[in-house]
Design a protein around this motif. Structure first.
Motif, mmCIF file in Angstrom:
data_model
loop_
_atom_site.group_PDB
_atom_site.id
_atom_site.type_symbol
_atom_site.label_atom_id
_atom_site.label_comp_id
_atom_site.label_asym_id
_atom_site.label_seq_id
_atom_site.Cartn_x
_atom_site.Cartn_y
_atom_site.Cartn_z
ATOM 1 N N THR A 193 0.833 -1.200 0.000
ATOM 2 C CA THR A 193 0.000 0.000 0.000
ATOM 3 C C THR A 193 0.868 1.250 0.000
ATOM 4 O OG1 THR A 193 -1.709 -1.142 1.282
ATOM 5 C CG2 THR A 193 -1.826 1.247 1.198
ATOM 6 N N GLN A 194 0.616 2.108 -0.969
ATOM 7 C CA GLN A 194 1.231 3.427 -1.002
ATOM 8 C C GLN A 194 0.086 4.416 -0.835
ATOM 9 O OE1 GLN A 194 3.812 2.075 -4.685
ATOM 10 N NE2 GLN A 194 4.469 4.106 -4.008
ATOM 11 N N PRO A 195 -0.052 5.003 0.334
ATOM 12 C CA PRO A 195 -1.256 5.795 0.636
ATOM 13 C C PRO A 195 -1.362 7.096 -0.138
ATOM 14 C CG PRO A 195 0.332 5.922 2.424
ATOM 15 C CD PRO A 195 0.858 4.900 1.470
ATOM 16 N N GLU A 196 -0.245 7.606 -0.643
ATOM 17 C CA GLU A 196 -0.280 8.902 -1.330
ATOM 18 C C GLU A 196 -0.155 8.711 -2.827
ATOM 19 O OE1 GLU A 196 2.498 10.769 2.210
ATOM 20 O OE2 GLU A 196 3.158 9.293 0.731
ATOM 21 N N LYS A 197 -1.185 9.138 -3.570
ATOM 22 C CA LYS A 197 -1.084 9.087 -5.025
ATOM 23 C C LYS A 197 -0.195 10.206 -5.536
ATOM 24 C CE LYS A 197 -5.347 6.871 -6.525
ATOM 25 N NZ LYS A 197 -6.561 7.016 -7.347
ATOM 26 N N LEU A 198 -0.281 11.367 -4.867
ATOM 27 C CA LEU A 198 0.472 12.544 -5.280
ATOM 28 C C LEU A 198 1.208 13.110 -4.068
ATOM 29 C CD1 LEU A 198 -2.364 14.318 -7.303
ATOM 30 C CD2 LEU A 198 -0.471 13.010 -8.264
ATOM 31 N N LEU A 199 2.436 13.556 -4.314
ATOM 32 C CA LEU A 199 3.219 14.186 -3.262
ATOM 33 C C LEU A 199 4.002 15.334 -3.881
ATOM 34 C CD1 LEU A 199 4.105 14.051 -0.296
ATOM 35 C CD2 LEU A 199 5.958 12.537 -0.998
ATOM 36 N N SER A 200 3.837 16.512 -3.310
ATOM 37 C CA SER A 200 4.540 17.690 -3.819
ATOM 38 C C SER A 200 5.405 18.292 -2.724
ATOM 39 C CB SER A 200 3.547 18.757 -4.297
ATOM 40 O OG SER A 200 2.882 18.346 -5.454
ATOM 41 N N VAL A 201 6.647 18.604 -3.088
ATOM 42 C CA VAL A 201 7.554 19.271 -2.156
ATOM 43 C C VAL A 201 8.331 20.317 -2.943
ATOM 44 C CG1 VAL A 201 7.796 17.222 -0.707
ATOM 45 C CG2 VAL A 201 9.460 17.660 -2.518
ATOM 46 N N PHE A 202 8.991 21.203 -2.200
ATOM 47 C CA PHE A 202 9.862 22.174 -2.848
ATOM 48 C C PHE A 202 11.296 21.676 -2.821
ATOM 49 C CE2 PHE A 202 7.177 25.618 -3.968
ATOM 50 C CZ PHE A 202 6.119 25.594 -3.069
#
Lengths: 112, 115
Positions: free
Chosen positions: A5-14
């Motif tokens: 399981t990868q709970p995050e479909k999208l991840l944004s960082v700077f």
């Protein structure tokens, strides 16, 4: 049954920020986990495997059997890290031999 | 060195038409071979894998089938395509000795659109 399981479909960082891509697994036995990555217009490829205990492109991943997790981490994200990341778990054997179960994937975007 | 090829790169097919996607590997012998589908919002799904000529394991019930007529050739087929067969199909190979613990090497993929 084994599951990733990868709970995050999208991840944004700077750029320059720490990044952690989460992966949890369900498995009876001693697991061996992988992270695969697909950069834009490139083929899906192995990033790292936990048994190697190595850092690839600044990424590390530690297997936590107590939390059944294999999170991917990098202290300082770079724009070129933007990609789709998959966590994967091989089958134990028997009818699962040869089978690699992938998570749903996380799209990481690193903003300038 | 080992290479893996897939063709075609892109395919647009009408519903009900047949399908044949081909994957070949060079530079290795007796590889394990895999077909995956990467559908929007659904991640990477294993469809078939093969540990030898004529040996196919199916992971998901569907109207697709796979064949391995030669050691380094893996074919994905359908007699009648459905709209839900649209997606990005990836072929992969790995060494045989460690099963799924071996690194998998992926082809460039085929984008299939069923209309």
């Amino acid at each position: 049954a084994q599951r990733v399981t990868q709970p995050e479909k999208l991840l944004s960082v700077f750029k320059g920020a720490p990044v952690e891509l989460k992966c949890n697994y369900s498995y009876s036995g001693s697991p061996e986990l992988f992270w695969y990555v697909q950069y834009s217009r490139q083929r899906l490829q192995l990033l790292l495997r936990h048994i190697s205990r190595e850092s690839i492109k600044g990424f590390t991943a530690d297997l936590n059997k107590g939390e059944t997790s294999f999170h991917l981490k990098k202290p300082f994200a770079q724009e070129e890290d933007s990609a789709m990341y998959y966590c994967a778990l091989p089958g134990a054997g028997g009818t699962s031999y040869g089978k690699l179960t992938f998570g749903q994937g996380t799209i990481l975007t690193v903003h300038p | 060195s080992q290479t893996i090829h897939q063709w075609p790169a892109t395919l647009v097919q009408p519903v009900g038409s047949p399908l044949s996607l081909e994957c070949t590997v060079e530079g290795t012998s007796n590889p394990n071979l895999y077909w995956y589908r990467q559908a929007a919002g659904r991640g990477l799904q294993l469809l078939f894998y093969s540990v030898g000529i004529g040996q196919i394991s199916s992971e998901v019930p569907q109207n697709l089938s796979a064949s391995r007529p030669q050691d380094r050739q893996f074919i994905l087929s359908s007699k009648k395509l459905l709209l839900s067969d649209s997606g990005f199909y990836l072929c992969a190979w790995s060494g045989a000795s460690g099963g799924a613990r071996e690194t998998q090497y992926f082809g460039p993929g085929t984008r299939l659109l069923v209309l």
